[in-house]
Structures are given as structure tokens and as C-alpha cells.
Design a protein around this motif. Structure first.
Motif, PDB file in Angstrom:
ATOM      1  N   UNK A 170       0.876  -1.363   0.131  1.00  0.00           N
ATOM      2  CA  UNK A 170       0.177   0.032  -0.018  1.00  0.00           C
ATOM      3  C   UNK A 170       0.930   1.194   0.029  1.00  0.00           C
ATOM      4  N   UNK A 171       2.090   1.163   0.836  1.00  0.00           N
ATOM      5  CA  UNK A 171       2.858   2.407   0.752  1.00  0.00           C
ATOM      6  C   UNK A 171       3.458   2.714  -0.379  1.00  0.00           C
ATOM      7  N   UNK A 185      -2.188   7.102 -13.715  1.00  0.00           N
ATOM      8  CA  UNK A 185      -1.555   6.287 -12.825  1.00  0.00           C
ATOM      9  C   UNK A 185      -1.954   6.681 -11.432  1.00  0.00           C
ATOM     10  N   UNK A 186      -2.087   8.047 -11.163  1.00  0.00           N
ATOM     11  CA  UNK A 186      -2.455   8.402  -9.746  1.00  0.00           C
ATOM     12  C   UNK A 186      -3.944   8.113  -9.658  1.00  0.00           C
ATOM     13  N   UNK A 187      -4.800   8.125 -10.490  1.00  0.00           N
ATOM     14  CA  UNK A 187      -6.140   7.817 -10.453  1.00  0.00           C
ATOM     15  C   UNK A 187      -6.242   6.523  -9.825  1.00  0.00           C
ATOM     16  N   UNK A 188      -5.678   5.373 -10.640  1.00  0.00           N
ATOM     17  CA  UNK A 188      -5.755   4.161 -10.482  1.00  0.00           C
ATOM     18  C   UNK A 188      -5.222   3.582  -8.923  1.00  0.00           C
ATOM     19  N   UNK A 192      -7.083   2.208  -5.840  1.00  0.00           N
ATOM     20  CA  UNK A 192      -6.446   0.607  -5.112  1.00  0.00           C
ATOM     21  C   UNK A 192      -6.629   1.162  -3.514  1.00  0.00           C
ATOM     22  N   UNK A 193      -6.178   2.159  -3.317  1.00  0.00           N
ATOM     23  CA  UNK A 193      -6.220   2.406  -1.960  1.00  0.00           C
ATOM     24  C   UNK A 193      -7.396   2.722  -1.116  1.00  0.00           C
ATOM     25  N   UNK A 244      -2.641   6.801   7.325  1.00  0.00           N
ATOM     26  CA  UNK A 244      -3.413   7.225   6.261  1.00  0.00           C
ATOM     27  C   UNK A 244      -4.927   6.533   6.279  1.00  0.00           C
ATOM     28  N   UNK A 245      -4.823   5.372   6.824  1.00  0.00           N
ATOM     29  CA  UNK A 245      -6.173   4.511   6.441  1.00  0.00           C
ATOM     30  C   UNK A 245      -7.107   4.574   7.697  1.00  0.00           C
TER      31      UNK A 245
END
Length: 492
Positions: A170-171, A185-188, A192-193, A244-245
């Protein structure tokens, strides 16, 4: 467990293998401090010229490039995921989160030139996420994956999935989002996260005090073992997940909970320490934190996802002492590397291979102290500047490992050597990936990713760590790191 060669679809393209010469692969140490008189090792195959001249230190750039050849032989053509191992010259037909994470970080360091490959990986990471009723309740985390001919390109190879291995993946996905901002790439990566958020919160709520280490996708669910020891595995991944999560879900509403868990992880009761005498240097006493089973990767692999400048002085001091202890033990046992997870002669990966005196669980089961490896040494180089004497010493230790006859394969160094000098004819992507990231700058992206989202950054989290022994902060030993033994005395 030894992996089966499930499918033969991993490409092996001899035309892409590097042709090495003797040119400067090893460099001599200034002033001859570490002149070891290393002898040449065997050639392996017609295309490989022994790169190890009569000098002591590896050249770092050549070391990285040579070991990156693993990705020429051990990558699935469809998903671009690395296979988890090459055993006896055969790439196995499966992968795992840790292996994927290291390859993704390597691609991030290559920048736009590798963006298409990184995007392909993200496409298939998204396709691999599963969140269904048991026995497929992976909560959008990943188990080991076997390659297949489906559109996704993979399917689960196990019902078990390791939470901290997922955390370090994830990191790296977050690093990709930050590296390729404003792109697909950022959007995907963010998609995912986002799909993982509920899963991490659900698992922490089920395990209560700490993240669980392993979970079963079936009815068994969360294992009772928890990631409650800082040096238990990839602690940079745990820090990222907790920052983050955690929070903002039905399971855990309060975002402070993640930070509370981090504070508990770095508390004295979960950063166990001890003191022991050096094996080879009279009068040297080492105060060191303990790892879960004393395996060196549990201390040093996480540094690949951290800017060393983010570490507190206390943590740097402690890690120096730990490194000293590993090298001291290697010198005492006449080995060219240190005790860390790696393959045995049968191709089985020894997760609990480590230095017993640094094992937090030594009273229960201890460590194997069976094989010597160098991937954790490569990661530990990040603690020092390129011209520091300590880094030169580590380059010399790796050079000694490289000098062992037969250590060189077409795809990099083999993963380990035992106390009798027998080499495991295996390479695992976890080890190989760790060896080629010693100059990675992607860790800066992870810190920026968190800060951009008003989350505690990695510098903030790791600057808080104070490692103590009997209530006093650990100080770095005054002794210099042990230099390698005479190669003529190895395995004696």
C-alpha cells in the motif's frame, strides 16, 4: 514451503541479460584499509564474465544494475508482476505483495520511462482485489497470487494473507500516486487505496489493540498474533497504514485511533531491548532493540521506504548497534554475510533465519542461524553517506559475499550460503528487490503523499521514537563496524 512451478509463462530472455566485464565492479578502499585480496569466482554460463576483480568493494551502481537482471527473467509478461522466486533456474508461477511492492518502487525510481509498466501493474492490482463473502473475503488485500490466463492474470494461491506485507505494498502504491500526479496512474493508485480503507479498519477493529499479522479469508478469520513489536517486519508499511487509513469508517470512526496504535507500537514495552557482549571484540557491549525472530530484514528492509533523515537519533544509534552485532556474529562464524531470511539448499524460504541473541522470541523458539545473506546489508547502507567509512565496510562485506565461488547467477546473486559454504541455487524477489533499492528516493514521495492529505508524515512518526535500555536512551557503541574476514578463512 517450496513454491511449485505452476505455469511456464514467465519469460526468460537471454538476449536481455547484461554482459559484465571486470571493469570496476569492485573498488578498492581508500588507503587499503579493507584490501582483502578477494579471489575470482566461477563464471556461470558463456555470457557471464566474472565481474569481481581482485578488489574489495562493490561498485554500487553496477551492483544495482546487475541484480536488476532478475526482472529480465522473473516477470510475468501480462501483469508485469515479478515472480516470487527463481529456484534452480526456474521461475515459479506465482507472486506476492512484498515482491510486487519492491518492483513497483523500482519502477517509480525510473520515472516516466517506466510509467507504462507501472500502470500495467496497477491495472492488475485493481483486478486482483477481492472483497466477497468467505472463503474469498480478502477485504481488498492480497494473498500470494498464482498467474493464470484470466483477464485479471492472477488468482489467489492461498486463503491466508499477510497484513504487513500488504501494508508495505500500500505504501508503494501511494508513492506511485505521488510520483505520477495528474495522470491515470494517480487515479488508479488512489482507487486501489480507497478500496482497502474499510478492510484495514475492519481488521484493526477485529484484532483490537494492534494490526493482525495474518488473516484467513475463510471462516477462521483473524489470527491471534498481532503486529505489536516495532521490529517485527516492514514497520514503514505499518506506519503508513496507521497514519493514512485508520478512522472515518463504521468500524473505527476516530482517526486518532491509528496514531494511538502507533504510539503503542513505539512504546518501551513494544520496543524490547537487551544488552550483550560482542563475540570477537573484547570489552564491546552492545545495547540493541530486539526483532521478532532476530532476522536482519526485520530491522533494515523498512529503510527502503524511509528517508534515513526521518529517523530519530535514538533509532539510528540502535540500528548501528544492531548492524555491528550482525557483522560481529558473521565474523565469528567465518561467514560472508549476515543471518537474515533466505532460502536453504532445498529452495525453502527460511523466514525465521536470524541472530538468536537479537530475537524477541528466543525463549519460545529462537532463530535458526542457518544461512547468510546480504540483502539486508544493502538496505542498511542507506543509514550512511556514500563516502562514510561505515558504508565502505558494508560494500566490502557484500564484495566478500560476491567473491564466493559459484555465487553469481545470470539474474543476480544467489540468495544465501550456509555455514559449510554451500550455495542455495535460488533467488527470491523479496531479497533481490531489496538489493536494488539502496539509492531509491521514492521514500520522499510517501512522506509528501501523507502531508498533502493532512496526515502525519513519516518524518513526524519516526522522529518520535526513543529506544531505551533500562530506562536510558541507547547510545551508539564507540567501536567501528567489524571488517570482513580473510576470504581464505571462510567457513572454517
Amino acid at each position: 514451503m517450496k513454491h511449485a512451478n505452476v505455469r511456464g509463462q514467465i519469460p526468460r530472455n537471454p538476449s536481455t541479460r547484461p554482459l559484465w566485464t571486470r571493469r570496476g565492479f569492485l573498488q578498492s578502499t581508500a588507503g587499503g584499509l579493507l584490501a582483502l585480496g578477494i579471489t575470482a569466482c566461477d563464471n556461470v554460463g558463456d555470457e557471464v564474465v566474472d565481474p569481481f576483480a581482485d578488489l574489495s568493494q562493490i561498485d554500487e551502481d553496477d551492483f544495482i544494475a546487475f541484480n536488476a537482471a532478475y526482472y529480465n527473467a522473473g516477470v510475468d509478461a501480462k501483469t508485469q508482476f515479478p515472480c516470487s522466486a527463481v529456484i534452480d533456474g526456474q521461475a515459479v508461477g506465482e507472486t506476492d505483495p512484498a515482491s510486487i511492492a519492491f518492483r513497483l518502487q523500482y519502477l517509480i525510481d525510473q520515472g516516466n520511462a517506466a510509467s507504462a509498466t507501472a500502470e500495467t501493474m496497477l491495472d492488475h492490482l485493481l483486478a486482483a482485489q477481492i472483497n466477497e463473502a468467505p472463503p474469498r473475503n480478502y477485504r481488498n488485500l492480497l494473498p500470494r497470487l498464482v498467474f493464470n490466463d484470466s483477464e485479471a492474470g492472477t488468482e489467489p494461491a492461498s486463503r491466508e494473507y499477510w497484513v504487513i506485507h500488504n501494508a508495505m505494498l500500500s505504501a508503494r502504491v501511494a508513492m506511485a500516486a505521488q510520483a505520477f500526479k495528474g495522470t491515470s496512474i494517480e487515479q488508479k493508485a488512489l482507487a486501489f487505496l480507497d478500496k482497502q480503507k474499510v478492510g484495514y479498519n475492519d481488521l484493526l477493529a477485529r484484532a483490537q489493540d494492534f494490526l493482525p499479522t495474518v488473516v484467513d479469508a475463510g471462516i477462521r478469520g483473524v489470527d491471534e498474533t498481532a503486529f505489536n513489536l516495532l521490529f517485527g517486519s516492514y514497520y514503514e508499511g505499518a506506519a503508513f497504514v496507521l497514519s493514512y487509513f485508520i478512522g472515518g469508517t463504521d468500524d473505527i470512526a476516530d482517526p486518532q485511533v491509528g496514531l494511538d496504535v502507533w504510539q503503542a507500537m513505539i512504546d518501551n514495552q513494544n520496543t524490547l531491548t537487551s544488552e550483550h557482549a560482542a563475540s570477537t571484540t573484547g570489552g564491546v557491549s552492545l545495547q540493541s532493540p530486539l526483532a521478532r525472530n532476530g532476522s536482519a530484514f526485520q530491522y533494515f528492509h523498512a529503510l527502503l521506504g524511509l528517508d534515513p533523515g526521518a529517523l530519530s537519533s535514538s533509532m539510528k544509534n540502535a540500528l548501528y548497534n544492531v548492524l555491528f552485532s550482525y557483522l560481529d556474529a558473521a565474523l565469528a562464524d567465518r561467514l560472508p554475510g549476515i543471518y537474515s531470511a533466505g532460502p536453504n539448499l532445498g529452495g525453502n524460504f527460511l523466514e525465521d533465519n536470524g541472530l538468536n541473541r537479537l530475537a524477541a522470541r528466543q525463549r519460545l523458539q529462537g532463530s535458526q542461524e542457518t544461512v547468510a545473506t546480504i540483502d539486508a546489508l544493502a538496505a542498511a547502507m542507506r543509514l550512511f553517506g556514500e563516502d562514510d567509512e561505515e558504508r565502505k565496510i558494508l560494500r566490502a562485506w557484500i564484495g566478500l559475499y560476491a567473491s564466493v565461488s559459484g555465487m553469481l547467477s545470470l539474474e543476480g546473486y544467489y540468495g544465501s550460503v550456509d555455514k559449510n559454504g554451500q550455495i542455495a541455487q535460488s533467488m527470491f524477489a523479496r531479497q533481490n528487490g531489496a538489493m536494488i533499492l539502496l539509492k531509491s528516493t521514492a521514500a520522499d514521495l510517501l512522506d509528501a503523499f501523507l502531508i498533502d492529505r493532512s496526515k502525519p508524515g513519516m518524518r513526524d512518526l519516526f522522529s518520535q521514537i526513543v529506544l531505551t535500555y533500562q530506562g536510558v536512551p541507547i547510545e551508539r557503541t564507540d567501536a567501528s563496524l567489524p571488517v570482513p574476514p580473510d576470504p581464505r578463512l571462510l567457513f572454517t
